[in-house]
Design a protein around this motif. Structure first.
Motif: not given
Length: 147
Positions: A47-58, A121-128
């Motif tokens: 998700i962080a790399k944009g290979e998969k879309p952001y998905d809150a459940a995942v 979002d994707q950026a938030g997942v990357g930061a986490a």
């Protein structure tokens, strides 16, 4: 698409627990726990790399698996389990078990904090993932044998 994401999230969340329940030896249990963490980190990284879309459940399922598994992980290092089953556990774990447990607790706390403020979002997942990955790296540098 939502059903597929839900199925993936459930699979990620249950993967670590299935390995733990099926295993008996501490080496097998801890390897199963780390496999679940690795799969979860992989899902977050995609998700962080944009290979998969952001998905809150995942994201939620991945963080829950990381939290649950790292909290159970330190208990899987009893005396006598230092070797066997192609373990990558360094003898330093048993020499400094309190520091090892503290590092695991820090990762669990950071996963819980991220769950409480779920990335949107994707950026938030990357930061986490940056915070979580740093915890993983710190522990692996000290307590994982390189093979």
């Amino acid at each position: 698409m939502k059903l597929r994401a839900l199925i993936i999230a459930i699979a990620i969340a249950s993967s670590g627990m299935t390995a733990v329940m099926a295993a008996g030896e501490p080496q097998e249990v801890r390897q199963g726990l780390m496999k679940g963490v690795g799969q979860s980190v992989g899902a977050l990284a995609a998700i962080a790399k944009g290979e998969k879309p952001y998905d809150a459940a995942v994201v939620t399922a991945s963080l829950e698996t990381i939290s649950k598994n790292v909290k159970a992980f330190p208990d899987q290092f009893p005396a006598g389990s230092e070797t066997g089953m192609e373990s990558e556990a360094s003898p330093k774990i048993w020499e400094n078990i309190d520091d090892f447990k503290a590092k695991s607790a820090k990762l669990g706390a950071d996963a819980d904090a991220t769950l409480a403020q779920l990335p949107a979002d994707q950026a938030g997942v990357g930061a986490a993932l940056g915070v979580i990955g740093k915890n993983c790296g710190t522990c692996h540098e000290t307590y994982r044998l390189k093979k």
